[in-house]
Design a protein around this motif. Structure first.
Motif, mmCIF file in Angstrom:
data_model
loop_
_atom_site.group_PDB
_atom_site.id
_atom_site.type_symbol
_atom_site.label_atom_id
_atom_site.label_comp_id
_atom_site.label_asym_id
_atom_site.label_seq_id
_atom_site.Cartn_x
_atom_site.Cartn_y
_atom_site.Cartn_z
ATOM 1 N N ALA A 41 0.826 -1.207 0.000
ATOM 2 C CA ALA A 41 0.000 0.000 0.000
ATOM 3 C C ALA A 41 0.856 1.251 0.000
ATOM 4 O O ALA A 41 0.449 2.302 -0.497
ATOM 5 N N ILE A 71 -6.433 -0.007 -7.551
ATOM 6 C CA ILE A 71 -6.919 0.739 -6.380
ATOM 7 C C ILE A 71 -8.441 0.791 -6.342
ATOM 8 O O ILE A 71 -9.018 1.639 -5.655
ATOM 9 N N TRP A 74 -10.714 1.616 -3.054
ATOM 10 C CA TRP A 74 -10.022 2.361 -2.018
ATOM 11 C C TRP A 74 -10.871 3.575 -1.643
ATOM 12 O O TRP A 74 -11.691 4.047 -2.425
ATOM 13 N N THR A 86 -15.457 6.601 -2.831
ATOM 14 C CA THR A 86 -14.919 5.298 -3.187
ATOM 15 C C THR A 86 -14.361 5.331 -4.600
ATOM 16 O O THR A 86 -15.058 5.719 -5.551
ATOM 17 N N LEU A 117 -6.371 8.676 2.700
ATOM 18 C CA LEU A 117 -6.539 7.536 1.804
ATOM 19 C C LEU A 117 -6.543 6.236 2.623
ATOM 20 O O LEU A 117 -5.646 6.007 3.442
ATOM 21 N N TYR A 118 -7.572 5.384 2.353
ATOM 22 C CA TYR A 118 -7.720 4.124 3.068
ATOM 23 C C TYR A 118 -7.837 2.968 2.079
ATOM 24 O O TYR A 118 -8.317 3.148 0.934
ATOM 25 N N LEU A 119 -7.440 1.784 2.529
ATOM 26 C CA LEU A 119 -7.695 0.577 1.762
ATOM 27 C C LEU A 119 -9.200 0.304 1.738
ATOM 28 O O LEU A 119 -9.953 0.881 2.534
ATOM 29 N N PRO A 120 -9.657 -0.580 0.825
ATOM 30 C CA PRO A 120 -11.084 -0.908 0.798
ATOM 31 C C PRO A 120 -11.607 -1.285 2.179
ATOM 32 O O PRO A 120 -10.940 -1.994 2.941
ATOM 33 N N VAL A 126 -3.719 4.547 4.615
ATOM 34 C CA VAL A 126 -2.561 4.409 3.735
ATOM 35 C C VAL A 126 -1.719 5.679 3.731
ATOM 36 O O VAL A 126 -0.498 5.645 3.832
#
Length: 475
Positions: A41, A71, A74, A86, A117-120, A126
């Motif tokens: 990531a 991505i 994300w 999203t 920013l985030y992962l799913p 991130v």
């Protein structure tokens, strides 16, 4: 949170420079993304943030790693955990590529805020960046992906402006200073826009929804062709015969008129308040009627930053695949050298489209199937792009601005990195007033005499009853 912010809509302020890279589209839907790998990531970074100005609030992501990263899904947030955007499915970032996301429909970015920013799933952070004042016009990392944030020019989707200056200082026009009218009085009225010279024919798009076929008038200028229904220009329609495309620019491919005329349009005149960034193909080599119905539409709106309905596509040109491959052109959708065999049947080249409201130039492979793949985005360095012309003789791309920029012309060439880079900037000819020139065309190499050849401009305002003017440029 220091202020209450409702989701903001697009603001229509002075045009600013914008570029976005690396999207693959269908005419009306996204394609499956190219193969990507599950990379760390940490390879994906928030790279640029825009909180104010003439475009939607945007957050740009950059892949600083060595592998493409999917991505899809994300999550982007501001400083309020309930505000989420999203990333659409099928979104992949190639190595060294950037992609900007207009988040204004989900949340507004305030003067004291954060981009996160985030992962799913939205729980694994991130990257994040916070600020205490609006961007002016951009908060950008320098160098891309790894450096600290600072104020910079707006370059969403293109390399951040880290002090390179974006081109050279304008110098005198590289041709004669004298400019003369090149049409009869009151022939076209207002709204004549993009031009393209095909030998003894000058094609002209008029944003009232017409395409003109002009022939030489015997005095160094041009007049409407009086044959085959072209006397008053031909009205344009979308596929199926509907609407009134706001035709802003026109180009041909190496097939000439027999391969069709390709018109860039920013909206449907029958729904003038809605942006519709499209390329339309028309059969122009035959037929005598007064109306042209498009045989194909590539609607590119969904994959580009939101702009005002009258601030969209203003320019179009075409470059052969053979030229791009020989120059080592980089395909930003893959991060590798451009390979035309990767794509289905297409015109044998790449279309470049200029945006008035952002100054961006977007390059697309337009496949016969209706699929469109963006392979590059170039920041022109100008407030707006009104015309593009590829000049094979000099292997350079002309980008032209109107009176918004004082009639500035810039040229770009493909450099050793495989990307377009500024080559020169030129002032308008000394003998030409600061006109609303939205069209520019260069004669071919066969008209080069004693070191110069003709060039032509179209004035959208029809100043003094004339829309066309002619001058010279070195060759």
């Amino acid at each position: 949170m220091l202020e209450v912010r409702a989701p903001r809509r697009r603001r229509r302020l002075a045009p600013i420079r914008l570029a976005v890279a690396g999207a693959t589209l269908l005419a009306s839907a996204a394609l499956a993304a190219p193969a990507a790998h599950a990379a760390p990531a940490d390879d994906i970074r928030i790279n640029e943030v825009v909180t104010t100005g003439g475009v939607d609030d945007s957050i740009e992501l950059f892949n600083k790693g060595a592998a493409a990263v999917d991505i899809s899904g994300w999550i982007l947030k501001d400083d309020d955990a309930s505000h989420t955007y999203t990333v659409p499915g099928g979104t992949t970032l190639a190595p060294g590529a950037a992609r900007a996301f207009a988040v204004a429909a989900a949340f507004g970015l305030g003067s004291s805020d954060k981009a996160r920013l985030y992962l799913p799933g939205g729980s694994t952070l991130v990257d994040s960046f916070g600020w205490s004042a609006h961007s002016a016009p951009s908060w950008s990392r320098c160098p891309d992906g790894t450096g600290a944030f600072g104020t910079a020019a707006l370059t969403l989707g293109a390399p951040n402006d880290c002090g390179s200056g974006g081109g050279t200082a304008p110098v005198s026009w590289p041709g004669g200073g004298s400019v003369a009218t090149a049409d009869g009085a009151d022939v076209f009225g207002e709204d004549l826009s993009g031009l393209y010279q095909e030998g003894s024919v000058l094609w002209a798009a008029q944003n009232s929804g017409k395409l003109w076929r002009l022939v030489r008038d015997g005095s160094g200028g041009w007049r409407p062709d009086t044959a085959n229904g072209w006397t008053s220009g031909k009205s344009l329609r979308y596929p199926g015969g509907s609407g009134s495309p706001d035709g802003e620019a026109v180009t041909l491919t190496s097939a000439g008129a027999a391969g069709g005329a390709f018109v860039a349009t920013e909206r449907n005149g029958a729904a003038s308040g809605t942006s519709r960034l499209s390329v339309l193909r028309y059969e122009v080599a035959s037929g005598t009627g007064g109306t042209l119905t498009a045989t194909k539409e590539w609607n590119l709106t969904a994959g580009l930053p939101a702009v005002g309905a009258n601030l969209g596509f203003e320019a179009i040109t075409w470059i052969p695949d053979t030229t791009l491959v020989a120059a080592g052109f980089k395909d930003e959708s893959t991060g590798a050298a451009y390979d035309p065999n990767r794509y289905g049947a297409h015109t044998g080249g790449v279309f470049l489209l200029g945006v008035e409201g952002t100054g961006a130039v977007h390059a697309y492979v337009l496949q016969d199937s209706g699929t469109a793949t963006r392979v590059a985005t170039v920041a022109s360095g100008m407030a707006g792009v009104m015309e593009l012309q590829w000049e094979p003789q000099a292997a350079r791309l002309w980008t032209v601005c109107d009176d918004t920029c004082g009639g500035l012309h810039r040229t770009l060439k493909i450099g050793s990195a495989g990307t377009f880079a500024p080559a020169a900037s030129y002032q308008r000819p000394s003998g030409m007033p600061d006109l609303n020139n939205e069209g520019f065309a260069l004669a071919g190499a066969d008209e080069c005499v004693a070191g110069t050849k003709p060039v032509y401009w179209s004035d959208d305002s029809g100043t003094g009853g004339h829309a066309l003017r002619r001058g010279t440029v070195a060759c």
